[in-house]
Design a protein around this motif. Structure first.
Motif, mmCIF file in Angstrom:
data_model
loop_
_atom_site.group_PDB
_atom_site.id
_atom_site.type_symbol
_atom_site.label_atom_id
_atom_site.label_comp_id
_atom_site.label_asym_id
_atom_site.label_seq_id
_atom_site.Cartn_x
_atom_site.Cartn_y
_atom_site.Cartn_z
ATOM 1 N N ALA A 183 0.831 -1.203 0.000
ATOM 2 C CA ALA A 183 0.000 0.000 0.000
ATOM 3 C C ALA A 183 0.865 1.252 0.000
ATOM 4 O O ALA A 183 1.976 1.263 0.527
ATOM 5 C CB ALA A 183 -0.915 0.005 1.230
ATOM 6 N N ARG A 184 0.348 2.306 -0.606
ATOM 7 C CA ARG A 184 1.000 3.611 -0.587
ATOM 8 C C ARG A 184 0.114 4.566 0.184
ATOM 9 O O ARG A 184 -1.099 4.528 0.060
ATOM 10 C CB ARG A 184 1.205 4.133 -2.013
ATOM 11 C CG ARG A 184 2.152 3.300 -2.832
ATOM 12 C CD ARG A 184 2.054 3.626 -4.295
ATOM 13 N NE ARG A 184 0.779 3.161 -4.854
ATOM 14 C CZ ARG A 184 0.473 3.209 -6.133
ATOM 15 N NH1 ARG A 184 1.321 3.706 -6.986
ATOM 16 N NH2 ARG A 184 -0.693 2.764 -6.562
ATOM 17 N N GLY A 185 0.723 5.435 0.974
ATOM 18 C CA GLY A 185 -0.103 6.361 1.728
ATOM 19 C C GLY A 185 0.708 7.360 2.524
ATOM 20 O O GLY A 185 1.916 7.496 2.343
ATOM 21 N N LEU A 192 -0.690 16.399 6.944
ATOM 22 C CA LEU A 192 -1.143 16.421 5.561
ATOM 23 C C LEU A 192 -0.628 17.630 4.779
ATOM 24 O O LEU A 192 -0.309 17.513 3.597
ATOM 25 C CB LEU A 192 -2.668 16.392 5.509
ATOM 26 C CG LEU A 192 -3.332 15.033 5.763
ATOM 27 C CD1 LEU A 192 -4.844 15.175 5.673
ATOM 28 C CD2 LEU A 192 -2.835 13.996 4.776
ATOM 29 N N THR A 199 1.260 11.518 -2.995
ATOM 30 C CA THR A 199 1.122 10.583 -1.879
ATOM 31 C C THR A 199 -0.275 10.647 -1.285
ATOM 32 O O THR A 199 -0.880 9.619 -0.965
ATOM 33 C CB THR A 199 2.167 10.901 -0.790
ATOM 34 O OG1 THR A 199 3.474 10.740 -1.340
ATOM 35 C CG2 THR A 199 2.005 9.965 0.405
ATOM 36 N N ILE A 200 -0.811 11.870 -1.149
ATOM 37 C CA ILE A 200 -2.172 12.014 -0.615
ATOM 38 C C ILE A 200 -3.184 11.360 -1.550
ATOM 39 O O ILE A 200 -4.118 10.676 -1.106
ATOM 40 C CB ILE A 200 -2.511 13.502 -0.403
ATOM 41 C CG1 ILE A 200 -1.615 14.092 0.686
ATOM 42 C CG2 ILE A 200 -3.978 13.673 -0.024
ATOM 43 C CD1 ILE A 200 -1.807 15.586 0.878
ATOM 44 N N HIS A 202 -2.720 8.838 -3.633
ATOM 45 C CA HIS A 202 -2.627 7.381 -3.515
ATOM 46 C C HIS A 202 -3.228 6.909 -2.188
ATOM 47 O O HIS A 202 -3.850 5.843 -2.131
ATOM 48 C CB HIS A 202 -1.167 6.937 -3.603
ATOM 49 C CG HIS A 202 -0.619 6.917 -4.998
ATOM 50 N ND1 HIS A 202 -1.196 6.199 -6.011
ATOM 51 C CD2 HIS A 202 0.442 7.553 -5.554
ATOM 52 C CE1 HIS A 202 -0.517 6.370 -7.127
ATOM 53 N NE2 HIS A 202 0.482 7.192 -6.874
ATOM 54 N N ALA A 203 -3.059 7.697 -1.122
ATOM 55 C CA ALA A 203 -3.626 7.318 0.160
ATOM 56 C C ALA A 203 -5.151 7.282 0.095
ATOM 57 O O ALA A 203 -5.783 6.435 0.710
ATOM 58 C CB ALA A 203 -3.162 8.295 1.252
ATOM 59 N N LEU A 204 -5.728 8.208 -0.646
ATOM 60 C CA LEU A 204 -7.178 8.227 -0.806
ATOM 61 C C LEU A 204 -7.656 7.007 -1.593
ATOM 62 O O LEU A 204 -8.644 6.360 -1.243
ATOM 63 C CB LEU A 204 -7.622 9.504 -1.505
ATOM 64 C CG LEU A 204 -7.616 10.781 -0.643
ATOM 65 C CD1 LEU A 204 -7.833 12.009 -1.522
ATOM 66 C CD2 LEU A 204 -8.716 10.699 0.405
ATOM 67 N N ASP A 206 -6.111 4.127 -1.944
ATOM 68 C CA ASP A 206 -5.832 2.877 -1.220
ATOM 69 C C ASP A 206 -6.393 2.874 0.200
ATOM 70 O O ASP A 206 -5.965 2.077 1.037
ATOM 71 C CB ASP A 206 -4.327 2.639 -1.155
ATOM 72 C CG ASP A 206 -3.714 2.433 -2.536
ATOM 73 O OD1 ASP A 206 -4.465 2.006 -3.436
ATOM 74 O OD2 ASP A 206 -2.521 2.705 -2.714
ATOM 75 N N ARG A 207 -7.328 3.784 0.488
ATOM 76 C CA ARG A 207 -7.853 3.878 1.849
ATOM 77 C C ARG A 207 -8.543 2.585 2.260
ATOM 78 O O ARG A 207 -9.022 1.832 1.425
ATOM 79 C CB ARG A 207 -8.821 5.047 1.966
ATOM 80 C CG ARG A 207 -10.114 4.869 1.192
ATOM 81 C CD ARG A 207 -10.937 6.149 1.206
ATOM 82 N NE ARG A 207 -12.217 5.967 0.542
ATOM 83 C CZ ARG A 207 -12.388 6.025 -0.774
ATOM 84 N NH1 ARG A 207 -11.352 6.241 -1.573
ATOM 85 N NH2 ARG A 207 -13.588 5.859 -1.294
ATOM 86 N N ARG A 208 -8.581 2.337 3.574
ATOM 87 C CA ARG A 208 -9.265 1.136 4.077
ATOM 88 C C ARG A 208 -9.960 1.468 5.392
ATOM 89 O O ARG A 208 -9.675 2.503 5.996
ATOM 90 C CB ARG A 208 -8.261 -0.006 4.285
ATOM 91 C CG ARG A 208 -7.105 0.330 5.225
ATOM 92 C CD ARG A 208 -6.133 -0.841 5.306
ATOM 93 N NE ARG A 208 -4.942 -0.518 6.099
ATOM 94 C CZ ARG A 208 -4.879 -0.649 7.413
ATOM 95 N NH1 ARG A 208 -5.951 -1.067 8.080
ATOM 96 N NH2 ARG A 208 -3.777 -0.364 8.090
#
Length: 208
Positions: A183-185, A192, A199-200, A202-204, A206-208
């Motif tokens: 995962a990237r985040g 932030l 990066t932000i 990708h974090a959105l 790949d959110r979980r």
């Protein structure tokens, strides 16, 4: 002081180390010869011993003194998971987290067409044969009979690393293998407003 052939040879040899330029190599050479000749001999003996005794693990391709490395021969490892990394240094970094107990495959590189590095140069076929072995008739074993059930792509998040992960992922999926990607985040402890937009984003995603 005029450089001798021996001193020039030592300087050029030290320049082969990553990140070492001409000036840094010269400083190292002068230091070793002027202040630490025993250290220079120790380095020379260690290099000779390492080059003569270290080989590639026949299973995971990492560097080891044995035919099969300690990780691959450890019966406590989860043999259903195989983490694909670019280098032994990346493998060591994952091991230090103590969060992964599966096995590895070390590519010893990454795809880089501009540098002339293709699939055959990083041993992708060896990886595919490891994950999807063949039966006595030469056909691929069915998914339920394979030892490796999940391939974790842990190549670096560079353009070349992403391309390498994509090629491996597509090939594995076509062979019926479950594929996951690191995962990237947002890094732990960061704020932030100081994190780059990519990066932000990708974090959105790949959110979980």
């Amino acid at each position: 002081m005029a450089n001798s052939d021996a001193l020039e040879g030592l300087t050029q040899a030290l320049r082969k180390l990553p990140g070492v330029g001409a000036k840094s190599a010269a400083r190292m050479a002068f230091h070793l010869l002027q202040h630490d000749k025993p250290g220079a001999l120790q380095i020379a003996r260690a290099l000779e011993h390492a080059v003569g005794s270290i080989r590639h693990c026949t299973l995971c391709n990492t560097l080891t003194e044995q035919e099969v490395c300690a990780t691959c021969s450890n019966p406590q490892r989860d043999r259903s998971k195989l983490c694909v990394v670019e280098t032994p240094a990346d493998q060591a970094a994952l091991e230090r987290t103590l969060a992964y107990r599966g096995l590895y495959f070390v590519l010893m590189g990454k795809l880089s067409p501009l540098d002339g590095v293709g699939p055959h140069d990083i041993g992708l076929q060896k990886l595919f044969d490891r994950v999807v072995p063949r039966d006595e008739q030469g056909g691929p074993l069915p998914a339920a009979s394979r030892e490796v059930q999940e391939v974790i792509l842990a190549t670096n998040f560079t353009a070349e690393g992403e391309a390498t992960a994509h090629v491996i992922g597509q090939a594995m999926k076509s062979r019926g293998v479950q594929v996951t990607r690191l995962a990237r985040g947002v890094p732990v402890g960061s704020e932030l407003e100081y994190v780059d937009l990519g990066t932000i984003a990708h974090a959105l995603v790949d959110r979980r």
